[in-house]
Scaffold this motif. Structure first.
Motif, short mmCIF file in Angstrom:
data_model
loop_
_atom_site.label_atom_id
_atom_site.label_comp_id
_atom_site.label_asym_id
_atom_site.label_seq_id
_atom_site.Cartn_x
_atom_site.Cartn_y
_atom_site.Cartn_z
N GLY A 427 0.81 -1.22 0.00
CA GLY A 427 0.00 0.00 0.00
C GLY A 427 0.84 1.26 0.00
N THR A 428 2.15 1.11 -0.07
CA THR A 428 3.06 2.26 -0.04
C THR A 428 4.18 2.04 -1.05
N PRO A 429 4.97 3.08 -1.33
CA PRO A 429 6.12 2.91 -2.25
C PRO A 429 7.25 2.08 -1.65
N ARG A 430 7.09 1.61 -0.42
CA ARG A 430 8.12 0.79 0.22
C ARG A 430 7.70 -0.67 0.28
N VAL A 431 8.69 -1.54 0.22
CA VAL A 431 8.41 -2.98 0.33
C VAL A 431 7.94 -3.29 1.74
N PRO A 432 6.80 -3.96 1.90
CA PRO A 432 6.30 -4.27 3.24
C PRO A 432 7.10 -5.39 3.89
N ASP A 433 7.04 -5.44 5.21
CA ASP A 433 7.72 -6.54 5.92
C ASP A 433 7.03 -7.87 5.66
N ALA A 434 5.71 -7.81 5.54
CA ALA A 434 4.94 -9.04 5.30
C ALA A 434 3.68 -8.68 4.51
N LYS A 435 3.24 -9.62 3.68
CA LYS A 435 2.01 -9.41 2.90
C LYS A 435 1.45 -10.76 2.50
N TYR A 436 0.14 -10.93 2.76
CA TYR A 436 -0.54 -12.18 2.41
C TYR A 436 0.16 -13.41 2.97
N GLY A 437 0.63 -13.29 4.20
CA GLY A 437 1.28 -14.42 4.86
C GLY A 437 2.72 -14.62 4.48
N LEU A 438 3.26 -13.79 3.57
CA LEU A 438 4.65 -13.91 3.15
C LEU A 438 5.52 -12.93 3.93
N ARG A 439 6.49 -13.44 4.67
CA ARG A 439 7.46 -12.60 5.37
C ARG A 439 8.59 -12.32 4.38
N VAL A 440 8.57 -11.12 3.85
CA VAL A 440 9.35 -10.82 2.65
C VAL A 440 10.85 -11.01 2.86
N SER A 441 11.40 -10.46 3.93
CA SER A 441 12.84 -10.54 4.14
C SER A 441 13.30 -11.99 4.34
N GLU A 442 12.44 -12.82 4.93
CA GLU A 442 12.78 -14.23 5.11
C GLU A 442 12.66 -15.01 3.80
N ALA A 443 11.69 -14.61 2.97
CA ALA A 443 11.46 -15.34 1.73
C ALA A 443 12.47 -14.99 0.66
N ALA A 444 12.99 -13.76 0.69
CA ALA A 444 13.87 -13.31 -0.40
C ALA A 444 15.11 -12.61 0.14
N PRO A 445 15.93 -13.30 0.93
CA PRO A 445 17.14 -12.65 1.42
C PRO A 445 18.11 -12.37 0.28
N GLY A 446 18.63 -11.16 0.24
CA GLY A 446 19.61 -10.82 -0.77
C GLY A 446 19.04 -10.41 -2.11
N TYR A 447 17.73 -10.41 -2.27
CA TYR A 447 17.13 -10.02 -3.55
C TYR A 447 17.29 -8.51 -3.77
N ALA A 448 17.42 -8.11 -5.04
CA ALA A 448 17.53 -6.69 -5.39
C ALA A 448 16.15 -6.14 -5.72
N HIS A 449 15.87 -4.96 -5.22
CA HIS A 449 14.60 -4.28 -5.51
C HIS A 449 14.79 -3.46 -6.78
N VAL A 450 14.16 -3.90 -7.90
CA VAL A 450 14.42 -3.27 -9.19
C VAL A 450 13.29 -2.36 -9.67
N ALA A 451 12.09 -2.47 -9.07
CA ALA A 451 10.98 -1.63 -9.54
C ALA A 451 9.90 -1.52 -8.49
N ALA A 452 9.36 -0.32 -8.36
CA ALA A 452 8.16 -0.08 -7.55
C ALA A 452 7.11 0.49 -8.51
N VAL A 453 6.15 -0.33 -8.89
CA VAL A 453 5.21 0.04 -9.95
C VAL A 453 3.90 0.51 -9.33
N HIS A 454 3.57 1.75 -9.62
CA HIS A 454 2.37 2.37 -9.06
C HIS A 454 1.16 1.96 -9.90
N MET A 455 0.19 1.31 -9.25
CA MET A 455 -1.02 0.89 -9.95
C MET A 455 -2.14 1.92 -9.77
N ARG A 456 -2.46 2.22 -8.53
CA ARG A 456 -3.50 3.20 -8.21
C ARG A 456 -3.20 3.73 -6.82
#
Length: 511
Positions: A427-456
């Motif tokens: 819901g923001t231009p920042r990557v959330p810590d968790a969404k839909y049961g996915l703990r982002v930092s645990e699921a994707a350690p070391g991943y590069a953030h390449v795009a923040a795409v604004h939908m609405r």
């Protein structure tokens, strides 16, 4: 006098068709993201992989509309655009619903009844978004309505083709698993009257065999008796009560008019049948609270039946003032309720919003210079992004993943899969810590953030990539997203009806 009546009927029918055409045009740009889930299965079937989510994976039934998926497979084989095929299919079926309402209501209640039945249908604004959404909603509603009309014909002593009632039950069940319930009341009325005819019995036995074969094949092929989505979305009694309380006020006049058929002896059998069809159609949703119920999608399944009930309620009423009041109230109520329903600003602008985010990301992934063996993706919005990318995909909400649907931890599953790309909703231009049961930092350690795409407004899609493929994905997705953001409602992200109307005015010369 007799010459004037057909002329008046034609004028009314022409006006209703005109409204129908304008409404469909106004909603044409809308396609719901879930429709691309079905299209992906259709495309895989057309390519010879079977109706599967990932060609190389274990079969999973992440859709609830088998017949609708099957219908689109030949068009996918021909290389046609499936959203366009779905829209034109639903448009033709929607016109068929309008014709059925006009004919059935006029036969029993004359022009006033036809005007109420067909008028409520065409004045209900969500009708057009369900036509263009890409899902089976309108097709299923047409089958339920046709089933109800068959029952009315039987109660009126009119002939019915022996094949039609059992085939309608089969088609309803193949369009949606709960469809069998919706078609059963009318089927029961017909079979009780036709049970002694040999042809009727043979048709019932044939359809029972076909239905059992289809059900057993599905169970054997996918491993579960119900579609995977049922295990994710259904079973919440509290949400079901909320659904009933939110849906009821929408159709109050039509519900009351349909119930009024039970008061008079001459219309009581028909009223009982229509009430039974509506109740059977809504039963599943009332005890489960369906998700993705945009613009009362699930209520629409029996909406044409309620329209028919409203029209038939005018049968035999001679007082013009009473007829006028009974006609005007449901027409105005339905029109206002549809135009003011919650979620309309989101849906009215959903088409360009989806195009400049989900579709653009999927198209970017498709052209990214990533080898086939590394084209793996994890995503929560499992529609347009997997479809347009063509990548093997993990749906970490679980609609297309049996393990998650039956309780597996999305974070552990995504971490084990280690996909090349992970798309996270926020819901923001920042990557959330968790969404839909996915703990982002645990699921994707070391991943590069390449795009923040604004939908609405308050809706973003974040694209995370394994470092070794970050540059390739960043370049490809960045290009398609940039082009889409400039093309579709550039600079506008607010959720307002004005944005939708401005877009429509832009399509009309001189306005």
């Amino acid at each position: 006098m007799t010459a004037a009546r057909p002329s008046r009927r034609l004028i009314i029918a022409g006006c209703l068709v005109g409204v129908f055409l304008v409404g469909t045009w106004a909603a044409w740009f809308f396609t719901i993201d879930d429709a691309w889930i079905t299209f992906r299965y259709s495309a895989n079937l057309a390519d010879g992989h079977g109706p599967v989510w990932n060609p190389s994976g274990d079969p999973v039934e992440g859709f609830t509309n088998f017949a609708w998926m099957l219908w689109h497979a030949p068009f996918a084989w021909l290389g046609l655009d499936l959203p366009t095929v779905a829209k034109f299919t639903s448009f033709a079926i929607g016109l068929g619903i309008l014709g059925m309402l006009l004919r059935a209501a006029h036969r029993a209640a004359g022009i006033p009844g036809a005007l109420v039945a067909a008028g409520c249908y065409v004045l209900f604004l969500p009708t057009y978004f369900h036509i263009t959404a890409g899902l089976e909603t309108v097709a299923f509603a047409a089958v339920v309505l046709r089933s109800a009309i068959i029952g009315v014909r039987v109660l009126g002593g009119r002939p019915v083709r022996d094949w039609e009632p059992p085939v309608l039950v089969l088609v309803a069940g193949m369009l949606r698993p709960e469809g069998v319930l919706a078609a059963l009341p009318a089927f029961g009325v017909w079979f009780w009257r036709a049970r002694r005819r040999r042809a009727a019995r043979w048709w019932v036995l044939g359809v029972l065999a076909a239905g059992a074969g289809y059900f057993l094949w599905r169970w054997s092929y996918y491993g579960y008796p119900l579609p995977n989505t049922f295990y994710v979305k259904f079973g919440n009694l509290g949400a079901g009560l909320t659904w009933v309380l939110e849906t009821g006020p929408l159709f109050v006049p039509l519900i009351l008019l349909t119930l009024s058929l039970l008061v008079r002896g001459t219309t009581r059998p028909v009223g009982g049948l229509l009430c039974a069809v509506v109740a059977a159609t809504y039963l599943t949703y009332a005890v489960s609270g369906p998700s993705m119920d945009y613009l009362h999608r699930f209520a629409f399944h029996a909406f044409p039946v309620l329209c028919l009930g409203g029209g038939l309620a005018l049968t035999g009423i001679a007082r013009r003032g009473l007829v006028a009041g009974m006609a005007v109230v449901p027409l105005l109520w339905t029109a206002v309720a549809g135009a003011t329903t919650a979620g309309l600003p989101v849906v009215a602008n959903y088409g360009p919003d989806l195009r400049r985010a989900h579709v653009a990301i999927g198209e970017g992934l498709d052209v990214a210079r990533v080898p086939d063996e590394f084209r793996t993706l994890a995503v929560s919005d499992a529609g347009a992004i997997p479809y347009y990318s063509g990548w093997r995909s993990v749906d970490y909400i679980g609609l297309n993943n049996e393990a998650i649907a039956h309780g597996a931890d999305p974070t552990s599953l995504v971490r084990a899969a280690r996909p090349t790309v992970l798309v996270v909703t926020s819901g923001t231009p920042r990557v959330p810590d968790a969404k839909y049961g996915l703990r982002v930092s645990e699921a994707a350690p070391g991943y590069a953030h390449v795009a923040a795409v604004h939908m609405r407004a308050d809706y973003w899609q974040h694209v995370l990539v394994r470092p070794e493929w970050a540059d390739q994905v960043r370049s490809a997705v960045g290009g398609t997203v940039h082009a889409a953001q400039r093309k579709y409602d550039p600079g506008r992200y607010e959720l307002t009806i004005d944005r939708w109307l401005d877009r429509l005015r832009g399509q009309l010369p001189g306005l």
